[in-house]
Motif scaffolding. Structure first.
Motif, PDB file in Angstrom:
ATOM      1  N   ARG A  15       3.599  -1.120  -4.054  1.00  8.53           N
ATOM      2  CA  ARG A  15       3.283  -1.891  -2.845  1.00  8.53           C
ATOM      3  C   ARG A  15       4.490  -2.653  -2.288  1.00  8.53           C
ATOM      4  O   ARG A  15       4.825  -2.508  -1.106  1.00  8.53           O
ATOM      5  N   VAL A  19       6.230  -1.914   1.305  1.00  6.33           N
ATOM      6  CA  VAL A  19       6.170  -2.909   2.388  1.00  6.33           C
ATOM      7  C   VAL A  19       7.587  -3.320   2.814  1.00  6.33           C
ATOM      8  O   VAL A  19       7.866  -3.486   4.007  1.00  6.33           O
ATOM      9  N   TRP A  22       8.864  -0.605   5.047  1.00 10.21           N
ATOM     10  CA  TRP A  22       8.269  -0.688   6.391  1.00 10.21           C
ATOM     11  C   TRP A  22       8.940  -1.795   7.194  1.00 10.21           C
ATOM     12  O   TRP A  22       9.192  -1.626   8.392  1.00 10.21           O
ATOM     13  N   SER A  23       9.218  -2.903   6.550  1.00 18.77           N
ATOM     14  CA  SER A  23       9.904  -4.004   7.251  1.00 18.77           C
ATOM     15  C   SER A  23      11.291  -3.573   7.685  1.00 18.77           C
ATOM     16  O   SER A  23      11.702  -3.808   8.827  1.00 18.77           O
ATOM     17  N   LEU A  27       8.541  -1.496  11.255  1.00 17.98           N
ATOM     18  CA  LEU A  27       7.158  -1.072  11.462  1.00 17.98           C
ATOM     19  C   LEU A  27       6.146  -2.204  11.278  1.00 17.98           C
ATOM     20  O   LEU A  27       4.937  -1.989  11.453  1.00 17.98           O
ATOM     21  N   VAL A  28       6.622  -3.374  10.901  1.00 16.33           N
ATOM     22  CA  VAL A  28       5.698  -4.488  10.626  1.00 16.33           C
ATOM     23  C   VAL A  28       5.575  -5.367  11.864  1.00 16.33           C
ATOM     24  O   VAL A  28       6.591  -5.788  12.421  1.00 16.33           O
ATOM     25  N   VAL A  29       4.336  -5.586  12.280  1.00 12.25           N
ATOM     26  CA  VAL A  29       4.074  -6.410  13.463  1.00 12.25           C
ATOM     27  C   VAL A  29       3.144  -7.553  13.068  1.00 12.25           C
ATOM     28  O   VAL A  29       2.399  -7.445  12.082  1.00 12.25           O
ATOM     29  N   ASN A  32      -0.654  -6.988  12.165  1.00  6.93           N
ATOM     30  CA  ASN A  32      -1.065  -6.183  11.009  1.00  6.93           C
ATOM     31  C   ASN A  32      -0.531  -6.818   9.728  1.00  6.93           C
ATOM     32  O   ASN A  32       0.574  -7.356   9.719  1.00  6.93           O
ATOM     33  N   ASP A  33      -1.319  -6.703   8.662  1.00  7.38           N
ATOM     34  CA  ASP A  33      -0.869  -7.156   7.346  1.00  7.38           C
ATOM     35  C   ASP A  33      -0.495  -5.896   6.557  1.00  7.38           C
ATOM     36  O   ASP A  33      -1.380  -5.166   6.102  1.00  7.38           O
ATOM     37  N   PRO A  34       0.793  -5.607   6.398  1.00  7.82           N
ATOM     38  CA  PRO A  34       1.182  -4.330   5.788  1.00  7.82           C
ATOM     39  C   PRO A  34       0.728  -4.194   4.342  1.00  7.82           C
ATOM     40  O   PRO A  34       0.342  -3.095   3.926  1.00  7.82           O
ATOM     41  N   ASP A  37      -2.818  -3.260   4.473  1.00 11.05           N
ATOM     42  CA  ASP A  37      -2.934  -1.857   4.910  1.00 11.05           C
ATOM     43  C   ASP A  37      -2.670  -0.912   3.736  1.00 11.05           C
ATOM     44  O   ASP A  37      -3.356   0.104   3.566  1.00 11.05           O
ATOM     45  N   TYR A  75       2.720   4.687   9.522  1.00  9.07           N
ATOM     46  CA  TYR A  75       3.783   4.121   8.692  1.00  9.07           C
ATOM     47  C   TYR A  75       4.771   5.179   8.164  1.00  9.07           C
ATOM     48  O   TYR A  75       5.157   5.161   6.999  1.00  9.07           O
TER      49      TYR A  75
END
Ligand SMILES: CC(C)(COP(=O)(O)OP(=O)(O)OC[C@H]1O[C@@H](n2cnc3c(N)ncnc32)[C@H](O)[C@@H]1OP(=O)(O)O)[C@@H](O)C(=O)NCCC(=O)NCCS
Length: 144
Positions: A15, A19, A22-23, A27-29, A32-34, A37, A75
């Motif tokens: 995880r 994450v 993604w950051s 891709l993290v906004v 949304n809680d990645p 997700d 993602y």
């Protein structure tokens, strides 16, 4: 030079690395809680997160899910220091295989209008804009 990328389903322990990837890929906004997700995708039979691992490190990811009619990709990310080596193409191919094995005839994805430059990548892989428009509505309060 993609032979050494090992692609496998994520496990819970991936995880934080995923994450962080993604950051790093933008891709993290805020709405949304990645991490949530990631956990949700691993908790369902109809979704998964695939990790691309190079020398023991997660350098690529793609989330896949199916709603019974269509397959979805979310993602998709390749570590910026490893982009341009074919890893994105391989992750999409694995996502498509996962969805085809689940019986999905079609795969689709959303691209944020702030990320239009990625469209050329997907077009290269055979994706095209459909003659449809998306509408949506929040059923929970977006956070924060
Ligand atoms: C999009 C992304 C996953 C592509 O990964 P990548 O590993 O750099 O892509 P690849 O090296 O596999 O490229 C595959 C093909 O697409 C082409 N391509 C890649 N990026 C491209 C771009 N911006 N424009 C045009 N073509 C592109 C490559 O030339 C290659 O073509 P070829 O295989 O026919 O020679 C990566 O740039 C990324 O993580 N971006 C940030 C996160 C993101 O935007 N994700 C998508 C959210 S919808």
């Amino acid at each position: 030079m993609t032979a050494t990328l090992d692609i496998r389903p994520c496990v819970d322990a991936d995880r934080d690395a995923v994450v962080a990837l993604w950051s790093a890929c933008g891709l993290v906004v805020p709405w949304n809680d990645p991490a949530a997700d990631f956990v949700l995708a691993l908790s369902k039979d109809n979704s998964a997160v695939l990790a691309g691992v190079l020398d023991g490190r997660v350098v690529a990811s793609v989330m896949v899910g199916q709603d019974g009619h269509r397959g979805w990709i979310y993602y998709l990310a390749v570590d910026p220091t490893h982009q341009g080596r074919g890893f994105g193409r391989r992750m999409v191919a694995e996502a498509e295989s996962w969805l085809a094995a689940a019986g999905m005839p079609k795969v689709q994805l959303l691209v944020r209008n702030t990320n239009e430059r990625v469209l050329a990548f997907y077009e290269r892989l055979g994706y095209a804009k459909p003659p449809t428009m998306l509408m949506q509505k929040w059923l929970t309060n977006p956070s924060p």
